[in-house]
Design a protein around this motif. Structure first.
Motif, PDB file in Angstrom:
ATOM      1  N   ASP A  26       0.827  -1.213   0.000  1.00  0.00           N
ATOM      2  CA  ASP A  26       0.000   0.000   0.000  1.00  0.00           C
ATOM      3  C   ASP A  26       0.858   1.258   0.000  1.00  0.00           C
ATOM      4  O   ASP A  26       0.586   2.208  -0.724  1.00  0.00           O
ATOM      5  CB  ASP A  26      -0.959   0.014   1.197  1.00  0.00           C
ATOM      6  N   THR A  27       1.916   1.240   0.815  1.00  0.00           N
ATOM      7  CA  THR A  27       2.829   2.376   0.862  1.00  0.00           C
ATOM      8  C   THR A  27       3.531   2.553  -0.485  1.00  0.00           C
ATOM      9  O   THR A  27       3.667   3.672  -0.981  1.00  0.00           O
ATOM     10  CB  THR A  27       3.867   2.184   1.984  1.00  0.00           C
ATOM     11  N   ALA A  28       3.954   1.441  -1.075  1.00  0.00           N
ATOM     12  CA  ALA A  28       4.627   1.505  -2.375  1.00  0.00           C
ATOM     13  C   ALA A  28       3.707   2.094  -3.434  1.00  0.00           C
ATOM     14  O   ALA A  28       4.130   2.942  -4.232  1.00  0.00           O
ATOM     15  CB  ALA A  28       5.107   0.115  -2.794  1.00  0.00           C
ATOM     16  N   LYS A  48       1.182   4.137  -2.990  1.00  0.00           N
ATOM     17  CA  LYS A  48       1.031   5.575  -2.691  1.00  0.00           C
ATOM     18  C   LYS A  48       2.259   6.349  -3.148  1.00  0.00           C
ATOM     19  O   LYS A  48       2.143   7.442  -3.710  1.00  0.00           O
ATOM     20  CB  LYS A  48       0.764   5.786  -1.201  1.00  0.00           C
ATOM     21  N   GLU A  49       3.451   5.787  -2.901  1.00  0.00           N
ATOM     22  CA  GLU A  49       4.689   6.444  -3.342  1.00  0.00           C
ATOM     23  C   GLU A  49       4.749   6.524  -4.865  1.00  0.00           C
ATOM     24  O   GLU A  49       5.205   7.523  -5.422  1.00  0.00           O
ATOM     25  CB  GLU A  49       5.914   5.705  -2.798  1.00  0.00           C
ATOM     26  N   MET A  50       4.309   5.463  -5.544  1.00  0.00           N
ATOM     27  CA  MET A  50       4.308   5.474  -7.008  1.00  0.00           C
ATOM     28  C   MET A  50       3.411   6.598  -7.522  1.00  0.00           C
ATOM     29  O   MET A  50       3.745   7.270  -8.491  1.00  0.00           O
ATOM     30  CB  MET A  50       3.860   4.109  -7.551  1.00  0.00           C
ATOM     31  N   MET A  51       2.282   6.827  -6.844  1.00  0.00           N
ATOM     32  CA  MET A  51       1.347   7.865  -7.288  1.00  0.00           C
ATOM     33  C   MET A  51       1.841   9.279  -6.996  1.00  0.00           C
ATOM     34  O   MET A  51       1.286  10.242  -7.519  1.00  0.00           O
ATOM     35  CB  MET A  51      -0.033   7.642  -6.659  1.00  0.00           C
ATOM     36  N   THR A  52       2.911   9.418  -6.191  1.00  0.00           N
ATOM     37  CA  THR A  52       3.480  10.752  -5.958  1.00  0.00           C
ATOM     38  C   THR A  52       4.502  11.128  -7.033  1.00  0.00           C
ATOM     39  O   THR A  52       4.964  12.265  -7.072  1.00  0.00           O
ATOM     40  CB  THR A  52       4.149  10.861  -4.570  1.00  0.00           C
ATOM     41  N   ILE A  53       4.857  10.195  -7.898  1.00  0.00           N
ATOM     42  CA  ILE A  53       5.788  10.487  -8.994  1.00  0.00           C
ATOM     43  C   ILE A  53       5.097  11.443  -9.962  1.00  0.00           C
ATOM     44  O   ILE A  53       3.931  11.238 -10.326  1.00  0.00           O
ATOM     45  CB  ILE A  53       6.228   9.183  -9.698  1.00  0.00           C
ATOM     46  N   ASP A  54       5.789  12.490 -10.369  1.00  0.00           N
ATOM     47  CA  ASP A  54       5.203  13.497 -11.259  1.00  0.00           C
ATOM     48  C   ASP A  54       4.575  12.853 -12.486  1.00  0.00           C
ATOM     49  O   ASP A  54       5.223  12.074 -13.180  1.00  0.00           O
ATOM     50  CB  ASP A  54       6.254  14.511 -11.724  1.00  0.00           C
ATOM     51  N   GLY A  55       3.307  13.174 -12.719  1.00  0.00           N
ATOM     52  CA  GLY A  55       2.604  12.680 -13.892  1.00  0.00           C
ATOM     53  C   GLY A  55       1.893  11.352 -13.704  1.00  0.00           C
ATOM     54  O   GLY A  55       1.219  10.893 -14.615  1.00  0.00           O
ATOM     55  N   ALA A  56       2.019  10.725 -12.529  1.00  0.00           N
ATOM     56  CA  ALA A  56       1.418   9.406 -12.313  1.00  0.00           C
ATOM     57  C   ALA A  56      -0.101   9.468 -12.450  1.00  0.00           C
ATOM     58  O   ALA A  56      -0.748  10.354 -11.899  1.00  0.00           O
ATOM     59  CB  ALA A  56       1.792   8.870 -10.937  1.00  0.00           C
ATOM     60  N   ILE A  57      -0.642   8.522 -13.223  1.00  0.00           N
ATOM     61  CA  ILE A  57      -2.101   8.422 -13.350  1.00  0.00           C
ATOM     62  C   ILE A  57      -2.615   7.057 -12.904  1.00  0.00           C
ATOM     63  O   ILE A  57      -3.812   6.882 -12.714  1.00  0.00           O
ATOM     64  CB  ILE A  57      -2.585   8.733 -14.787  1.00  0.00           C
ATOM     65  N   GLY A  58      -1.716   6.097 -12.719  1.00  0.00           N
ATOM     66  CA  GLY A  58      -2.125   4.782 -12.249  1.00  0.00           C
ATOM     67  C   GLY A  58      -0.920   3.945 -11.882  1.00  0.00           C
ATOM     68  O   GLY A  58       0.134   4.074 -12.501  1.00  0.00           O
ATOM     69  N   LEU A  93      13.502  10.579 -14.107  1.00  0.00           N
ATOM     70  CA  LEU A  93      13.227  10.638 -12.677  1.00  0.00           C
ATOM     71  C   LEU A  93      12.209   9.578 -12.271  1.00  0.00           C
ATOM     72  O   LEU A  93      12.335   8.942 -11.216  1.00  0.00           O
ATOM     73  CB  LEU A  93      12.731  12.041 -12.305  1.00  0.00           C
ATOM     74  N   ALA A  94      11.213   9.331 -13.112  1.00  0.00           N
ATOM     75  CA  ALA A  94      10.215   8.300 -12.822  1.00  0.00           C
ATOM     76  C   ALA A  94      10.880   6.926 -12.744  1.00  0.00           C
ATOM     77  O   ALA A  94      10.587   6.138 -11.829  1.00  0.00           O
ATOM     78  CB  ALA A  94       9.118   8.310 -13.888  1.00  0.00           C
ATOM     79  N   ARG A  95      11.764   6.629 -13.677  1.00  0.00           N
ATOM     80  CA  ARG A  95      12.472   5.339 -13.658  1.00  0.00           C
ATOM     81  C   ARG A  95      13.321   5.198 -12.406  1.00  0.00           C
ATOM     82  O   ARG A  95      13.343   4.143 -11.766  1.00  0.00           O
ATOM     83  CB  ARG A  95      13.343   5.184 -14.903  1.00  0.00           C
ATOM     84  N   HIS A  96      14.000   6.267 -12.038  1.00  0.00           N
ATOM     85  CA  HIS A  96      14.836   6.273 -10.835  1.00  0.00           C
ATOM     86  C   HIS A  96      13.977   6.016  -9.584  1.00  0.00           C
ATOM     87  O   HIS A  96      14.319   5.191  -8.737  1.00  0.00           O
ATOM     88  CB  HIS A  96      15.578   7.609 -10.729  1.00  0.00           C
ATOM     89  N   ASN A  97      12.860   6.724  -9.486  1.00  0.00           N
ATOM     90  CA  ASN A  97      11.985   6.569  -8.325  1.00  0.00           C
ATOM     91  C   ASN A  97      11.346   5.183  -8.278  1.00  0.00           C
ATOM     92  O   ASN A  97      11.183   4.612  -7.196  1.00  0.00           O
ATOM     93  CB  ASN A  97      10.909   7.656  -8.312  1.00  0.00           C
ATOM     94  N   LEU A  98      10.987   4.642  -9.429  1.00  0.00           N
ATOM     95  CA  LEU A  98      10.394   3.306  -9.462  1.00  0.00           C
ATOM     96  C   LEU A  98      11.391   2.256  -8.983  1.00  0.00           C
ATOM     97  O   LEU A  98      11.029   1.338  -8.245  1.00  0.00           O
ATOM     98  CB  LEU A  98       9.885   2.991 -10.870  1.00  0.00           C
ATOM     99  N   LYS A  99      12.655   2.413  -9.361  1.00  0.00           N
ATOM    100  CA  LYS A  99      13.697   1.492  -8.887  1.00  0.00           C
ATOM    101  C   LYS A  99      13.842   1.594  -7.375  1.00  0.00           C
ATOM    102  O   LYS A  99      13.927   0.580  -6.678  1.00  0.00           O
ATOM    103  CB  LYS A  99      15.032   1.785  -9.561  1.00  0.00           C
ATOM    104  N   ARG A 100      13.841   2.818  -6.853  1.00  0.00           N
ATOM    105  CA  ARG A 100      13.958   3.017  -5.407  1.00  0.00           C
ATOM    106  C   ARG A 100      12.777   2.365  -4.676  1.00  0.00           C
ATOM    107  O   ARG A 100      12.958   1.675  -3.665  1.00  0.00           O
ATOM    108  CB  ARG A 100      14.021   4.509  -5.067  1.00  0.00           C
ATOM    109  N   ILE A 101      11.577   2.545  -5.199  1.00  0.00           N
ATOM    110  CA  ILE A 101      10.392   1.952  -4.581  1.00  0.00           C
ATOM    111  C   ILE A 101      10.481   0.433  -4.602  1.00  0.00           C
ATOM    112  O   ILE A 101      10.178  -0.236  -3.610  1.00  0.00           O
ATOM    113  CB  ILE A 101       9.113   2.472  -5.279  1.00  0.00           C
ATOM    114  N   GLU A 102      10.938  -0.117  -5.729  1.00  0.00           N
ATOM    115  CA  GLU A 102      11.115  -1.574  -5.804  1.00  0.00           C
ATOM    116  C   GLU A 102      12.110  -2.047  -4.754  1.00  0.00           C
ATOM    117  O   GLU A 102      11.887  -3.055  -4.076  1.00  0.00           O
ATOM    118  CB  GLU A 102      11.607  -2.004  -7.181  1.00  0.00           C
ATOM    119  N   ASP A 103      13.232  -1.330  -4.627  1.00  0.00           N
ATOM    120  CA  ASP A 103      14.270  -1.722  -3.652  1.00  0.00           C
ATOM    121  C   ASP A 103      13.737  -1.715  -2.220  1.00  0.00           C
ATOM    122  O   ASP A 103      14.157  -2.519  -1.403  1.00  0.00           O
ATOM    123  CB  ASP A 103      15.475  -0.790  -3.762  1.00  0.00           C
TER     124      ASP A 103
END
Length: 123
Positions: free
Chosen positions: A5-7, A9-19, A109-119
């Motif tokens: 759930d936290t992941a 929510k974090e994904m949706m804070t990435i600029d431009g996230a729609i889903g 930046l989205a790719r970078h943040n997605l990797k961080r969230i995965e980690d």
């Protein structure tokens, strides 16, 4: 370390996230979704992108490449769709899916943040 759930929510804070979704590509089922777009059915996207991941894995195997997929980018005229297979313990067979509004997203930046969230995500 974060939960699903936290992941999401974090994904949706990435600029431009729609889903966003966490998907089991063995079954094609979304384990969790979060989104604010009525135009994007995340359950349909999860099932469809499962086929993309499976096809790419088959192709790598047929080519004899001992590589793992870091991420898959699908560029549409108005959106980016990022697929990131998870590699951590307990996460085999899962991928993160993020749909972005192309006009508002910074892809690098989205790719970078997605990797961080995965980690940080532990299933």
């Amino acid at each position: 370390m974060s939960d699903m759930d936290t992941a999401l929510k974090e994904m949706m804070t990435i600029d431009g996230a729609i889903g966003a979704a966490v998907v089991d590509y063995e079954s094609g089922m979304a384990l969790g979704t979060l989104g604010n777009s009525k135009a994007l059915d995340l359950e349909v996207a999860a099932a469809g992108n499962t086929e993309v991941v499976r096809a790419k894995q088959r192709t790598l195997a047929q080519l004899g490449l001992q590589e793992s997929i870091e991420d898959i980018l699908i560029s549409l005229s108005s959106q980016y769709h990022l697929i990131r297979p998870m590699s951590g313990a307990g996460a085999q067979g899962l991928f993160l899916y993020l749909a972005l509004d192309r006009g508002r997203a910074n892809l690098a930046l989205a790719r970078h943040n997605l990797k961080r969230i995965e980690d940080e995500l532990r299933m």
